[in-house]
Design an enzyme around this catalytic site. Sequence first.
Site, short mmCIF file in Angstrom:
data_model
loop_
_atom_site.label_atom_id
_atom_site.label_comp_id
_atom_site.label_asym_id
_atom_site.label_seq_id
_atom_site.Cartn_x
_atom_site.Cartn_y
_atom_site.Cartn_z
N GLY A 66 63.59 8.84 51.66
CA GLY A 66 63.03 10.13 52.09
C GLY A 66 62.16 10.69 50.98
N GLU A 116 51.82 13.78 47.18
CA GLU A 116 51.95 13.07 48.45
C GLU A 116 51.69 14.05 49.59
OE1 GLU A 116 55.88 11.81 49.95
OE2 GLU A 116 54.98 9.87 50.37
N LYS A 154 73.48 8.63 58.67
CA LYS A 154 72.84 9.88 59.10
C LYS A 154 71.34 9.66 59.24
CE LYS A 154 70.56 13.72 57.66
NZ LYS A 154 69.89 13.87 58.90
N GLY A 188 65.83 13.42 47.66
CA GLY A 188 66.36 12.25 46.94
C GLY A 188 67.01 12.65 45.62
N CYS A 205 55.25 5.58 53.74
CA CYS A 205 55.40 5.78 52.29
C CYS A 205 54.35 4.96 51.55
CB CYS A 205 56.79 5.39 51.85
SG CYS A 205 57.28 3.78 52.44
N GLU A 250 64.69 5.44 47.74
CA GLU A 250 63.34 4.96 48.09
C GLU A 250 62.56 6.21 48.48
OE1 GLU A 250 62.30 1.89 47.84
OE2 GLU A 250 64.24 0.94 47.50
P1 NAP Z 1 63.22 14.00 53.84
O1 NAP Z 1 62.90 15.32 54.35
O2 NAP Z 1 63.53 13.85 52.40
O3 NAP Z 1 64.44 13.47 54.72
C1 NAP Z 1 64.96 12.17 54.60
C2 NAP Z 1 66.40 12.19 55.08
O4 NAP Z 1 67.17 12.95 54.17
C3 NAP Z 1 66.60 12.83 56.45
O5 NAP Z 1 67.65 12.19 57.12
C4 NAP Z 1 66.97 14.26 56.07
O6 NAP Z 1 67.69 14.94 57.06
C5 NAP Z 1 67.84 14.00 54.86
N1 NAP Z 1 67.94 15.13 53.92
C6 NAP Z 1 67.06 16.13 53.73
N2 NAP Z 1 67.50 16.95 52.75
C7 NAP Z 1 68.67 16.44 52.31
C8 NAP Z 1 69.61 16.84 51.33
N3 NAP Z 1 69.43 17.91 50.56
N4 NAP Z 1 70.72 16.08 51.16
C9 NAP Z 1 70.92 14.97 51.89
N5 NAP Z 1 70.08 14.56 52.86
C10 NAP Z 1 68.95 15.27 53.06
O7 NAP Z 1 62.05 12.94 54.16
P2 NAP Z 1 61.33 12.68 55.55
O8 NAP Z 1 60.40 13.82 55.81
O9 NAP Z 1 62.33 12.32 56.58
O10 NAP Z 1 60.49 11.37 55.20
C11 NAP Z 1 59.28 11.38 54.54
C12 NAP Z 1 59.45 10.98 53.08
O11 NAP Z 1 60.11 9.73 53.03
C13 NAP Z 1 58.11 10.76 52.39
O12 NAP Z 1 58.17 11.31 51.10
C14 NAP Z 1 57.99 9.25 52.33
O13 NAP Z 1 57.17 8.78 51.30
C15 NAP Z 1 59.41 8.85 52.13
N6 NAP Z 1 59.64 7.47 52.51
C16 NAP Z 1 59.85 6.55 51.51
C17 NAP Z 1 60.02 5.22 51.82
C18 NAP Z 1 60.26 4.20 50.75
O14 NAP Z 1 60.79 3.14 51.06
N7 NAP Z 1 59.89 4.46 49.50
C19 NAP Z 1 59.99 4.80 53.16
C20 NAP Z 1 59.77 5.77 54.15
C21 NAP Z 1 59.60 7.10 53.82
P3 NAP Z 1 66.94 15.88 58.14
O15 NAP Z 1 66.03 14.98 58.91
O16 NAP Z 1 68.06 16.42 58.93
O17 NAP Z 1 66.19 16.90 57.35
#
Ligand code: NAP
Length: 512
Positions: free
Chosen positions: A246, A402, A193, A251, A302, A268
């Site tokens: 994410g 963040e 997904k 997470g 990130c 992550e």
């Molecule tokens: P996000 O809103 O948490 O979304 C990440 C993924 O999870 C998306 O596919 C999202 O779907 C899905 N999702 C959201 N809520 C969910 C739930 N309750 N249950 C299951 N899946 C769910 O994060 P983002 O805005 O895409 O990315 C930014 C974040 O990612 C930042 O905090 C960044 O630091 C972190 N990040 C971390 C790393 C690392 O390796 N540490 C690398 C890159 C990014 P939808 O898109 O449909 O909402």
Amino acid sequence: MPSKSAAAAAVEEKKKSRSAIPEPGLYIDGKWVHSSGRGLFETRNPATGDVLARFPLATPEDVKRAVEAAKRAFPGWKATPAPKRGEMLLRAAQIMRQRKEELGRLVSEEMGKVIAEGRGDVQEAIDFLEYIAGEGRRLLGETTPSELKEKFCLTVRQPVGVVGLITPWNFPVAIPVWKSGAALISGCTMVFKPASLTPLCAARLVEIYHDAGIPPGVINLVTGSGGTVGDAIANHPDIKAVSFTGGTIAGRDVYEKAARRLAACELELGGKNPQMVMEDANLDLALEGVLFGAFGTAGQRCTATSRLIVHEKVYDEMVSRLVKKAQGLRLGNPVDPKSDVGPVSSEDQVRTVMNYIDIGKREGAKLLTGGRRLTGKEHAGGYYIEPTIFEAKHGMRITKEEIFGPVLSVIKVRDFDEAIRVANDVDYGLSSSIYTRDINRAFKAMDALDVGICYINAPTIGAEVHLPFGGTKNTGNGKREAGTVAVDEFTEWKTVFVDYSNRLQKAQIDPR
Ligand code: NAP
């Protein structure tokens, strides 16, 4: 008023342009298929607002269908020798290399990072596929002596089964490849997904795997919201491991759901990464580093630098030069090679980042440059926020939470010990950097920083695929992606004892 025929022509034109927008569907069991629901969502170019494609808002039924396909494909994929699986990954890398320019441009158009970084996103995926393909000829276990005579002991890695991959939008090709490449070489089949902001990049990736010969059912793409599709993956009893990248809130939710059914889960999550500049640093280098670290990908990595911690002796010089440089960055359409910084990824991102800029002002941080959303002719329709720098005091919310946008907090410190204290005093522990010419200090920092990644005289960004990636504290749950440990989340150990003594031998019980 337009004539009847002109109105009809306009409707026809609208229909045509509607049908020109791709609607790839879901990819299940090796085919592009319709969802069981009727809902669609659009993916848009964050620089212009143009619609790039429409995808199904998949249902829990669709996730079930994808899991069934992955379950059927699992025995055959597991039985495929790992070096053969590796050959398919190498083919995928070759196809990706041939399509690098087109894919890099798509990354820029769908996610908003500047074109050089769009190409870099794809290059990282190619590098990882090439690296992990070789793992097919290793997947090393151990052999070790037994405590008993004529007995042989070994360990082998076994694929965990069907896995769920949930990915963010900021590395829309590289992160899905880090996960899927490691899962595929391990012998797992999967339901993938992608983030709802970047499904078109995900669809292109799946096409490449298809063309590389990955059999039907091994990888299944299910698009739609985190709340529905992500939830169905996290809860599905036949998904043995979930790999999630994410934000911390989502997470934690995924982790809790996986834990309830005792499934493995790899997280992550976010970061609040510091670059420290000591009084003996090469300031030119430190300056280049922070500009790239803080404003590359519009701060949406990130590992982005969101705090610059500067020794008081070089603070004034460093900060005044930095502000001047930041003001010279060109904010523009990411596919234009002259742009240094692109838009942020969505209207939601604009709201979040602008909210933090307001919080910074209200907390009393001094705005040194930036702070505005740009909406003039050149930036119309896009989500552009100026590179923003605050002079802040450690402890303000903008120095602890963040932001995930082009916002940097600069913090003055008295000495090295205070720099380390400030660097560590956040809830995240992903990346960090120190600029110093003192080798002892560099090693002390390496020891003292509570993070997963530490750079000496280099910015907080710059991961390489053959090294472990991940962080401490709220950045994750103790796991790592990439490097030699990439397969850990997708395999389980099986320990094998071979007794060739032809008699019953009892470990711990037989006389010694
Ligand atoms: P996000 O809103 O948490 O979304 C990440 C993924 O999870 C998306 O596919 C999202 O779907 C899905 N999702 C959201 N809520 C969910 C739930 N309750 N249950 C299951 N899946 C769910 O994060 P983002 O805005 O895409 O990315 C930014 C974040 O990612 C930042 O905090 C960044 O630091 C972190 N990040 C971390 C790393 C690392 O390796 N540490 C690398 C890159 C990014 P939808 O898109 O449909 O909402």
